[in-house]
Scaffold this motif. Structure first.
Motif, mmCIF file in Angstrom:
data_model
loop_
_atom_site.group_PDB
_atom_site.id
_atom_site.type_symbol
_atom_site.label_atom_id
_atom_site.label_comp_id
_atom_site.label_asym_id
_atom_site.label_seq_id
_atom_site.Cartn_x
_atom_site.Cartn_y
_atom_site.Cartn_z
ATOM 1 N N ILE A 54 0.818 -1.016 0.060
ATOM 2 C CA ILE A 54 0.008 0.226 0.135
ATOM 3 C C ILE A 54 0.697 1.183 0.067
ATOM 4 O O ILE A 54 1.668 1.460 0.910
ATOM 5 C CB ILE A 54 -0.854 0.140 1.177
ATOM 6 N N SER A 55 0.649 2.149 -0.930
ATOM 7 C CA SER A 55 1.543 3.284 -1.057
ATOM 8 C C SER A 55 0.756 4.301 -0.367
ATOM 9 O O SER A 55 1.476 5.287 0.408
ATOM 10 C CB SER A 55 1.556 3.629 -2.559
ATOM 11 N N LYS A 56 -0.649 4.473 -0.259
ATOM 12 C CA LYS A 56 -1.142 5.321 0.482
ATOM 13 C C LYS A 56 -2.645 4.852 0.863
ATOM 14 O O LYS A 56 -3.294 4.014 0.149
ATOM 15 C CB LYS A 56 -1.593 6.563 -0.259
ATOM 16 N N LEU A 57 -3.260 5.016 2.412
ATOM 17 C CA LEU A 57 -4.536 4.537 2.596
ATOM 18 C C LEU A 57 -5.258 5.672 3.125
ATOM 19 O O LEU A 57 -4.980 6.130 3.907
ATOM 20 C CB LEU A 57 -4.340 3.482 3.866
ATOM 21 N N THR A 58 -6.444 5.591 2.552
ATOM 22 C CA THR A 58 -7.219 6.631 2.917
ATOM 23 C C THR A 58 -8.548 6.074 3.505
ATOM 24 O O THR A 58 -8.859 5.026 3.041
ATOM 25 C CB THR A 58 -7.664 7.550 1.890
ATOM 26 N N ILE A 59 -9.050 6.222 4.689
ATOM 27 C CA ILE A 59 -10.086 5.826 5.458
ATOM 28 C C ILE A 59 -11.308 6.772 5.578
ATOM 29 O O ILE A 59 -11.360 7.862 6.055
ATOM 30 C CB ILE A 59 -9.941 5.372 6.716
ATOM 31 N N MET A 60 -12.502 6.454 4.989
ATOM 32 C CA MET A 60 -13.379 7.534 5.046
ATOM 33 C C MET A 60 -14.674 6.855 5.761
ATOM 34 O O MET A 60 -14.893 5.613 5.566
ATOM 35 C CB MET A 60 -13.980 7.656 3.497
ATOM 36 N N ASP A 61 -15.104 7.586 6.447
ATOM 37 C CA ASP A 61 -16.319 7.214 7.251
ATOM 38 C C ASP A 61 -17.184 8.327 7.652
ATOM 39 O O ASP A 61 -16.873 9.558 7.742
ATOM 40 C CB ASP A 61 -15.785 6.367 8.602
ATOM 41 N N LEU A 62 -18.429 7.994 8.139
ATOM 42 C CA LEU A 62 -19.295 9.423 8.432
ATOM 43 C C LEU A 62 -18.978 9.835 9.877
ATOM 44 O O LEU A 62 -18.931 10.936 9.829
ATOM 45 C CB LEU A 62 -20.737 8.947 8.890
ATOM 46 N N GLU A 63 -18.365 9.188 10.711
ATOM 47 C CA GLU A 63 -17.701 9.720 11.853
ATOM 48 C C GLU A 63 -16.437 8.256 12.217
ATOM 49 O O GLU A 63 -16.704 7.431 12.172
ATOM 50 C CB GLU A 63 -18.501 9.914 12.861
ATOM 51 N N PHE A 64 -15.503 8.840 13.256
ATOM 52 C CA PHE A 64 -14.573 8.174 13.559
ATOM 53 C C PHE A 64 -15.019 7.621 15.452
ATOM 54 O O PHE A 64 -14.631 8.639 15.710
ATOM 55 C CB PHE A 64 -13.219 8.557 13.408
ATOM 56 N N TYR A 81 -7.559 10.097 7.257
ATOM 57 C CA TYR A 81 -8.923 9.979 7.664
ATOM 58 C C TYR A 81 -9.635 11.024 7.227
ATOM 59 O O TYR A 81 -9.433 12.150 7.534
ATOM 60 C CB TYR A 81 -9.054 9.917 9.626
ATOM 61 N N VAL A 82 -10.709 10.781 6.588
ATOM 62 C CA VAL A 82 -11.582 11.673 5.860
ATOM 63 C C VAL A 82 -13.180 11.306 6.385
ATOM 64 O O VAL A 82 -13.684 10.345 6.261
ATOM 65 C CB VAL A 82 -11.596 11.486 4.486
ATOM 66 N N GLU A 83 -13.696 12.319 7.175
ATOM 67 C CA GLU A 83 -15.333 12.370 7.155
ATOM 68 C C GLU A 83 -15.991 12.390 6.039
ATOM 69 O O GLU A 83 -15.730 13.228 5.484
ATOM 70 C CB GLU A 83 -15.463 13.117 8.490
ATOM 71 N N GLY A 84 -16.729 11.445 5.456
ATOM 72 C CA GLY A 84 -17.516 11.615 4.481
ATOM 73 C C GLY A 84 -18.645 10.795 4.210
ATOM 74 O O GLY A 84 -18.859 9.594 4.798
ATOM 75 N N ASN A 85 -19.351 10.787 3.122
ATOM 76 C CA ASN A 85 -20.564 9.957 2.773
ATOM 77 C C ASN A 85 -20.181 9.130 1.523
ATOM 78 O O ASN A 85 -19.676 9.638 0.616
ATOM 79 C CB ASN A 85 -21.745 10.792 2.676
ATOM 80 N N ALA A 86 -20.169 7.752 1.484
ATOM 81 C CA ALA A 86 -19.709 7.180 0.312
ATOM 82 C C ALA A 86 -20.823 7.804 -0.816
ATOM 83 O O ALA A 86 -20.535 7.167 -1.955
ATOM 84 C CB ALA A 86 -20.213 5.850 0.528
ATOM 85 N N GLU A 87 -22.031 8.184 -0.571
ATOM 86 C CA GLU A 87 -22.842 8.399 -1.984
ATOM 87 C C GLU A 87 -22.240 10.065 -2.385
ATOM 88 O O GLU A 87 -22.740 10.596 -3.297
ATOM 89 C CB GLU A 87 -24.295 8.930 -1.437
#
Length: 196
Positions: A54-64, A81-87
């Protein structure tokens, strides 16, 4: 301490031990490149990534939650870590080599839109690695889960009657390494969707 992730872990423990652990290990160990994981939840997939791939890992969730923030994996890898919506994934087209999504499309309001967003942010030839629970093929289990869905959704925002494989195929992913597994009402699918 947040109660919801702990309850989820307790509920999922038998499924993880009997059906999901080896399959997660097999699937997630293949993930490589610039990676986006959607809906990391309690961080269970972290145990299966191969850091050297893995060169870079971004985790996206509504909240952590605290489980994610304090996971031991965080010490061995730099995670964005990025807060966000899959839509509405907040990244440009053709950004990621791999997208990981496990047990999330049951709780997304518009899974078709989320899958089209995944398709959009994947590079050509990119891969979506997925494990999802789905509506069984057998008629009496289908009827039961369709009846229970309204009540179950109020408990955990999870739709037990989704047919996620059809949605993945409708989004123009070529599905490979596919497996359907489980018993009775508890049916899962695992595979890789390729953006051709």
């Amino acid at each position: 301490m947040q109660l919801k992730p702990i309850i989820f872990n307790i509920f999922m423990k038998p499924f993880e031990q009997k059906a999901l652990h080896e399959r997660r290990s097999n699937l997630i160990s293949k993930v490589n490149g610039n990676v986006l994981e959607l809906g990391a939840g309690t961080g269970i997939n972290f145990n299966y990534y191969r850091n050297e791939k893995i060169s870079k890992l971004t985790i996206m969730d509504l909240e952590f939650n605290n489980i994610i923030k304090n996971h031991s994996f965080n010490k061995s890898m730099n995670i964005n870590y990025v807060e966000g919506n899959a839509e509405n994934i907040p990244f440009p087209d053709n950004t990621f080599d791999s997208v990981v999504s496990t047990l999330i499309y049951c709780s997304i309001d518009n899974p078709e839109l989320a899958l089209s967003e995944v398709f959009r942010v994947l590079k050509p030839g990119g891969r979506m690695y997925f494990i999802e629970h789905v509506l069984p093929k057998k008629g009496h289990y289908r009827k039961l889960l369709n009846r229970l869905n309204g009540v179950w959704k109020m408990i955990g925002k999870c739709n037990v009657n989704r047919e996620t494989l059809k949605l993945i195929q409708k989004t123009n992913f070529k599905v490979v390494d596919f497996e359907r597994f489980g018993k009775a009402c508890f049916i899962f699918i695992k595979g890789i969707g390729i953006k051709e």
